[in-house]
Design a protein around this motif. Structure first.
Motif, PDB file in Angstrom:
ATOM      1  N   ASP A 177       0.867  -1.185   0.000  1.00  0.00           N
ATOM      2  CA  ASP A 177       0.000   0.000   0.000  1.00  0.00           C
ATOM      3  C   ASP A 177       0.902   1.232   0.000  1.00  0.00           C
ATOM      4  N   ASP A 178       0.352   2.367  -0.380  1.00  0.00           N
ATOM      5  CA  ASP A 178       1.131   3.602  -0.354  1.00  0.00           C
ATOM      6  C   ASP A 178       0.915   4.388   0.937  1.00  0.00           C
ATOM      7  N   ARG A 179       0.106   3.863   1.842  1.00  0.00           N
ATOM      8  CA  ARG A 179      -0.221   4.569   3.086  1.00  0.00           C
ATOM      9  C   ARG A 179       0.375   3.827   4.276  1.00  0.00           C
ATOM     10  N   PRO A 180       1.409   4.379   4.909  1.00  0.00           N
ATOM     11  CA  PRO A 180       2.047   3.686   6.035  1.00  0.00           C
ATOM     12  C   PRO A 180       1.119   3.478   7.229  1.00  0.00           C
ATOM     13  N   GLU A 181       0.116   4.329   7.369  1.00  0.00           N
ATOM     14  CA  GLU A 181      -0.819   4.134   8.481  1.00  0.00           C
ATOM     15  C   GLU A 181      -1.712   2.915   8.263  1.00  0.00           C
ATOM     16  N   TRP A 182      -1.763   2.408   7.028  1.00  0.00           N
ATOM     17  CA  TRP A 182      -2.521   1.196   6.713  1.00  0.00           C
ATOM     18  C   TRP A 182      -1.602  -0.013   6.573  1.00  0.00           C
ATOM     19  N   ALA A 183      -0.512   0.165   5.850  1.00  0.00           N
ATOM     20  CA  ALA A 183       0.423  -0.942   5.617  1.00  0.00           C
ATOM     21  C   ALA A 183       1.511  -0.914   6.682  1.00  0.00           C
ATOM     22  N   ASN A 184       1.294  -1.650   7.749  1.00  0.00           N
ATOM     23  CA  ASN A 184       2.284  -1.694   8.832  1.00  0.00           C
ATOM     24  C   ASN A 184       2.162  -3.018   9.577  1.00  0.00           C
ATOM     25  N   ARG A 185       3.138  -3.310  10.385  1.00  0.00           N
ATOM     26  CA  ARG A 185       3.212  -4.589  11.101  1.00  0.00           C
ATOM     27  C   ARG A 185       2.123  -4.728  12.157  1.00  0.00           C
ATOM     28  N   GLN A 186       1.682  -3.641  12.702  1.00  0.00           N
ATOM     29  CA  GLN A 186       0.633  -3.713  13.719  1.00  0.00           C
ATOM     30  C   GLN A 186      -0.662  -4.266  13.133  1.00  0.00           C
ATOM     31  N   ARG A 187      -0.956  -3.928  11.889  1.00  0.00           N
ATOM     32  CA  ARG A 187      -2.202  -4.374  11.253  1.00  0.00           C
ATOM     33  C   ARG A 187      -2.041  -5.722  10.558  1.00  0.00           C
ATOM     34  N   PHE A 188      -0.808  -6.102  10.205  1.00  0.00           N
ATOM     35  CA  PHE A 188      -0.585  -7.347   9.457  1.00  0.00           C
ATOM     36  C   PHE A 188       0.555  -8.120  10.118  1.00  0.00           C
ATOM     37  N   GLN A 189       0.300  -8.632  11.297  1.00  0.00           N
ATOM     38  CA  GLN A 189       1.337  -9.284  12.083  1.00  0.00           C
ATOM     39  C   GLN A 189       1.765 -10.630  11.493  1.00  0.00           C
ATOM     40  N   SER A 190       0.882 -11.305  10.765  1.00  0.00           N
ATOM     41  CA  SER A 190       1.220 -12.630  10.232  1.00  0.00           C
ATOM     42  C   SER A 190       1.798 -12.568   8.825  1.00  0.00           C
ATOM     43  N   ALA A 191       1.865 -11.388   8.229  1.00  0.00           N
ATOM     44  CA  ALA A 191       2.368 -11.274   6.859  1.00  0.00           C
ATOM     45  C   ALA A 191       3.877 -11.476   6.819  1.00  0.00           C
ATOM     46  N   ALA A 192       4.347 -12.109   5.744  1.00  0.00           N
ATOM     47  CA  ALA A 192       5.789 -12.280   5.565  1.00  0.00           C
ATOM     48  C   ALA A 192       6.451 -10.951   5.249  1.00  0.00           C
ATOM     49  N   GLU A 193       5.776 -10.115   4.453  1.00  0.00           N
ATOM     50  CA  GLU A 193       6.319  -8.812   4.097  1.00  0.00           C
ATOM     51  C   GLU A 193       5.197  -7.789   4.013  1.00  0.00           C
ATOM     52  N   PRO A 201      -1.953   8.638  -8.179  1.00  0.00           N
ATOM     53  CA  PRO A 201      -3.342   8.355  -8.519  1.00  0.00           C
ATOM     54  C   PRO A 201      -3.829   8.991  -9.822  1.00  0.00           C
ATOM     55  N   ILE A 202      -3.250  10.095 -10.245  1.00  0.00           N
ATOM     56  CA  ILE A 202      -3.775  10.773 -11.440  1.00  0.00           C
ATOM     57  C   ILE A 202      -3.622   9.875 -12.663  1.00  0.00           C
ATOM     58  N   HIS A 203      -2.447   9.292 -12.816  1.00  0.00           N
ATOM     59  CA  HIS A 203      -2.197   8.396 -13.955  1.00  0.00           C
ATOM     60  C   HIS A 203      -2.253   6.921 -13.555  1.00  0.00           C
ATOM     61  N   ASP A 204      -2.639   6.671 -12.322  1.00  0.00           N
ATOM     62  CA  ASP A 204      -2.804   5.299 -11.823  1.00  0.00           C
ATOM     63  C   ASP A 204      -1.503   4.494 -11.991  1.00  0.00           C
ATOM     64  N   ILE A 205      -0.395   5.061 -11.510  1.00  0.00           N
ATOM     65  CA  ILE A 205       0.913   4.423 -11.648  1.00  0.00           C
ATOM     66  C   ILE A 205       1.372   3.931 -10.274  1.00  0.00           C
ATOM     67  N   LEU A 206       1.652   2.641 -10.191  1.00  0.00           N
ATOM     68  CA  LEU A 206       2.150   2.030  -8.960  1.00  0.00           C
ATOM     69  C   LEU A 206       3.655   1.795  -9.108  1.00  0.00           C
ATOM     70  N   ALA A 207       4.409   2.176  -8.085  1.00  0.00           N
ATOM     71  CA  ALA A 207       5.856   1.976  -8.127  1.00  0.00           C
ATOM     72  C   ALA A 207       6.189   0.481  -8.156  1.00  0.00           C
ATOM     73  N   PRO A 208       7.393   0.115  -8.568  1.00  0.00           N
ATOM     74  CA  PRO A 208       7.784  -1.307  -8.581  1.00  0.00           C
ATOM     75  C   PRO A 208       7.615  -1.933  -7.199  1.00  0.00           C
TER      76      PRO A 208
END
Length: 215
Positions: A177-193, A201-208
């Motif tokens: 995710d591009d939002r650190p307040e959403w994508a963090n270890r506190q919310r996804f403790q079982s995730a590998a990464e 968002p204007i051109h809908d481009i996601l970084a690698p």
């Protein structure tokens, strides 16, 4: 319990071996349980010789690579008295092994490639290996598959139970995710990464996405 006792004895004697444990509902002497069937366990007390192949195998699995681990558990004295118990083989021909060893490598590599192609682990017994005078050589080839990756794009509310379910099912869960307040270890403790990456968002481009993935 019996494996623990045998492992302690193997450590005391510094001797590797293949042990067979029988599960017999009739309670015959030597039975270790009631389930039926039997299981073979290879006990190697000299752990230091497994460190390098184990580390290489774990690193390959982290990269999403499939490979085969060949373990020699009985056979020629020339090998049993050495550190050459383990070998690794990749589908693309890469290997970490005991060297040519008078024709042993080519034969084991061929068996490993067949096991990788079939995605099926196997026992093999090799007769008449040149210059190794105590046939047969008995090996186990274990096909090691990386956990399948579940890549979740977007760390919103639905992503949390999805990540938990994926983890329970044995997936390597990766959340982006591009939002650190959403994508963090506190919310996804079982995730590998969990990765925070740029999103335009204007051109809908996601970084690698900085997560190793195979096809």
């Amino acid at each position: 319990y019996q494996v623990i006792q045998d492992a302690r004895q193997a450590v005391a004697e510094s001797k590797a071996g293949l042990y067979n444990y029988v599960f017999d509902a009739s309670g015959r002497p030597g039975s270790v349980g009631l389930c039926g069937g039997s299981v073979d366990v290879f006990i190697d007390p000299q752990v230091e010789r497994f460190i390098e192949p184990a580390n290489l195998a774990l690193q390959a699995l982290e990269r999403g690579e499939r490979l085969a681990l060949a373990t020699l558990f009985s056979g020629a004295r020339e090998l049993q008295n050495s550190d050459q118990f383990y070998a690794l083989y990749w589908p693309d021909g890469r290997k970490f092994n005991w060297g040519e060893m008078n024709g042993l490598d080519q034969r084991v590599q061929a068996e490993a490639q067949a096991a990788l192609a079939e995605r099926q682990s196997r026992f093999i017994s090799l007769e008449q290996v040149p210059a190794l005078h105590t046939p047969p050589l008995n090996l186990h080839i274990d096909v090691l598959d990386p956990d399948p990756t579940l890549l979740i794009l977007g760390a919103g509310h639905v992503a949390q139970p999805l990540a938990a379910i994926g983890h329970m099912l044995g997936f390597r869960v990766c959340v982006v995710d591009d939002r650190p307040e959403w994508a963090n270890r506190q919310r996804f403790q079982s995730a590998a990464e969990v990765a925070v990456i740029d999103y335009e968002p204007i051109h809908d481009i996601l970084a690698p996405i900085p997560i190793p993935m195979n096809p």
